[in-house]
Design an enzyme around this catalytic site. Structure first.
Site, PDB file in Angstrom:
ATOM      1  N   SER A 154      11.969   0.562  18.097  1.00 32.05           N
ATOM      2  CA  SER A 154      12.223   1.489  17.001  1.00 32.05           C
ATOM      3  C   SER A 154      13.378   2.434  17.370  1.00 32.05           C
ATOM      4  O   SER A 154      14.498   1.960  17.578  1.00 32.05           O
ATOM      5  CB  SER A 154      10.936   2.248  16.663  1.00 32.05           C
ATOM      6  N   ASP A 232       6.024  -4.618   8.805  1.00 34.05           N
ATOM      7  CA  ASP A 232       6.367  -3.310   9.360  1.00 34.05           C
ATOM      8  C   ASP A 232       6.700  -2.369   8.203  1.00 34.05           C
ATOM      9  O   ASP A 232       7.618  -2.620   7.434  1.00 34.05           O
ATOM     10  CB  ASP A 232       7.581  -3.512  10.282  1.00 34.05           C
ATOM     11  N   HIS A 265       4.494  -2.313  12.983  1.00 36.88           N
ATOM     12  CA  HIS A 265       5.388  -1.512  13.845  1.00 36.88           C
ATOM     13  C   HIS A 265       4.692  -1.080  15.143  1.00 36.88           C
ATOM     14  O   HIS A 265       5.275  -0.348  15.938  1.00 36.88           O
ATOM     15  CB  HIS A 265       5.819  -0.264  13.047  1.00 36.88           C
TER      16      HIS A 265
END
Lengths: 285, 285
Positions: A154, A232, A265
Site C-alpha cells: 500500500s 481490495d 487489502h
C-alpha cells in the site's frame, strides 16, 4: 575510534532457526528515536555477506505488523535473506502529527518522502532515512551485501516502487502488494503531498511511481513484481497497481502485474503471496 | 422448522485460496455473546466433510492471535483442514473479571474448565463450551467430520491436553506448544483453580494433564505431540511440558515431546513449528 554500536536491542525471538529482533536507534535525518525490526536468517552464521530485503509497511503500521503477520521468516530462513522492517514515519511526542489525528497524515503516514513544508520538514524525511541513513547503519552493524531488494504494501508499496525507480542502480529488484502507484491522482496521495510538499505539483512527480516510470524506465530497468487483490476496497479509489501497469505497457517496461480475485487489502492477502515475492527477489539478490 | 443460522459473520478475508472468517454467536453455556474465528480451506468446495482442528489460545489471547500470527492457514489450505479458533474466556461487560484486572484470572483466562464457585460459575463454563456447545454449532453450520483434532498454546495447551485426555474417543489427536501440564503445582494453575473450583484439590485433578494421563492413559491412548522452547521464561515456574513427559515415561504412554534450544514462549516459536503439528494431525484426521 569508537566502534560502539548505535543500536539498542529491544527484543530477540528465535524464529525458524534464525532471529527476529527489534532495535532502537537515534536517527539524525528524522531527528528522533526510531525502532526497526530485523529477521536474521540462520545462514548468517555461514555466509560472508547476507542478501537483504527492505520491507516498507502501509498506513497506520509500525515495524511490527509485517514481522508478526506476514509469515515471511519461514521463506527468508530457507533462502538465507535478511529482512529489514523500518517504521512508517518519524516517531515521538515532539513529532508533528495530523491536527485531527487522521490515520493518513503524520504519525504512521510518512509516505517515504522528504517533506519540504513547515512544520513537517523538521522530522518527515523518510526518503533519506530509507535510502541513505538506515542502509548505512545496516551496512555498519551487519555483514550484508550492498545491493538490496525492496518491497512493500500500500503506502509502503508506493515507497518501494518510487525508491527503486529513483535508484535503479542501488536496488536489485522491487515488488509490491496493492501499491499506491499514482498518488498525484488519489485522495491519500493528494492530501499527503499537499501537506508535506506544498502546492507545486511539479515537485510531486519525484514521488509518483507512474511519473517516475515514464521518466526513468525508458533508460533503465529493474525487475518488478506487483500483486493486487481484486476485492481490495481501495483498488480503484486510491489508484492501486493498475495505472502503473498501463504505463509499463505503454513504454514497454517489463514487469509482472498479477490480479487476484477475492483478495482484499489485508495481511491475509500479503501472507498468501509473500513466498512468491521472496522467491522472486532471491533470483536477483 | 427454523433453519436460520445462529452465526453472524463479522469478517471474511480470502487467504491461501480459502477463507479466514470471524463469527459472533450467543452461547447458552457461557451466557454471553462470543466470537470465534475459522479458516475454511479451499477443499471445502470439493469434499463432503472437512476434517477439523480446534486451536485453543493462551492467557490474554482472543480468537484472533492464532489467526493473525501463526501462519497456519498455508498448511491447513494444503492439507484441507478446517481450523476453529475459539476465544479464551466468556466475554462482555456483565462477565466477572479479576478484581485487580490481573491477566491470569477472569477475562482472557478461562482455563478451559467449568467453574463451580461464585461468582465465576455463572459464565465460566469453557470446558462445556469447547467440548459440547461449539462443536455442536460447528457440526450444524459446516460440513465437517465428527472426530476432530485439538491443539493449543500455554493455557490453551493445558486446555487441549486435558480435554483430549478426558475425551479420548472424541478426538483423533492432540498437540500443544508449551502447555501448562501440572496446573495443580504452579502459580497460574493454583490461582485459577482456587477461584474457579474452590479449595477441594480432589476436584482440581479433572483439569490437570498429569493427573488425567495417570488416570486415563493407562486404558486408552490418543496420539500426542508437545513442543517446548528451552528459553521459555515460564518453562520451569509454570510446569510446562516436562512433568507430563515424566508421567508418560512412567506409565509407558507413547507421546512425542520435543525441546527446542533458543525458542521462547512467543508466537514466533509457534509459527516455527505449527507446520509439524498440522502434518501430525493430518495423519489421524
Amino acid at each position: 575510534m569508537n566502534n560502539a554500536t548505535e543500536l539498542a536491542e529491544l527484543s530477540a525471538n528465535k524464529c525458524f532457526g534464525g532471529w527476529q529482533k527489534r532495535y532502537s536507534h537515534r536517527s539524525k535525518v528524522l531527528n528522533c528515536e526510531m525502532h526497526f525490526s530485523v529477521f536474521i536468517p540462520p545462514a548468517a552464521e555461514k555466509v560472508a555477506k547476507l542478501p537483504v530485503l527492505y520491507w516498507l509497511s502501509g498506513l497506520t503500521c509500525t515495524d511490527e505488523n509485517f514481522s508478526t503477520k506476514a509469515g515471511a521468516q519461514r521463506i527468508a530462513a530457507e533462502l538465507g535473506i535478511m529482512l529489514i522492517m523500518p517504521d512508517t514515519s518519524p516517531r515521538g511526542e515532539h513529532v508533528t502529527d495530523a491536527a485531527d489525528g487522521a490515520y493518513d497524515l503524520g504519525l504512521g503516514a510518512g509516505f517515504y518522502l522528504n517533506a519540504t513544508q513547515t512544520p513537517w520538514q523538521e522530522h518527515y524525511q523518510m526518503y533519506d532515512y530509507i535510502v541513505e541513513e538506515l542502509p548505512a547503519l545496516i551496512q555498519k552493524e551487519f555483514k550484508v551485501k550492498e545491493k538490496a531488494a525492496i518491497a512493500g504494501h500500500s503506502m509502503g508499496g508506493h515507497g518501494a516502487l518510487t525508491i527503486a525507480l529513483s535508484n535503479m542502480k542501488r536496488y536489485c529488484s522491487v515488488s509490491a502488494f496493492a501499491p499506491i502507484v499514482n498518488p498525484m491522482e488519489c485522495q491519500w496521495g493528494q492530501k499527503a503531498f499537499t501537506h508535506y510538499l506544498g502546492d507545486n505539483k511539479a515537485e510531486w512527480q519525484a514521488y509518483d511511481s507512474c511519473a517516475l516510470m515514464r521518466q526513468q524506465g525508458e533508460f533503465l530497468h529493474i525487475p518488478m513484481l506487483v500483486d493486487q487483490g481484486l476485492d481490495d476496497n481501495f483498488y480503484h479509489t486510491q489508484k492501486l497497481s493498475k495505472p502503473l501497469e498501463e504505463v509499463a505497457l505503454d513504454i514497454n517496461y517489463q514487469a509482472e502485474f498479477r490480479y487476484h480475485p477475492g483478495y482484499d487489502h489485508s495481511y491475509y492477502f500479503i501472507a498468501s503471496f509473500i513466498e512468491d515475492h521472496l522467491r522472486f527477489h532471491a533470483k536477483y539478490l
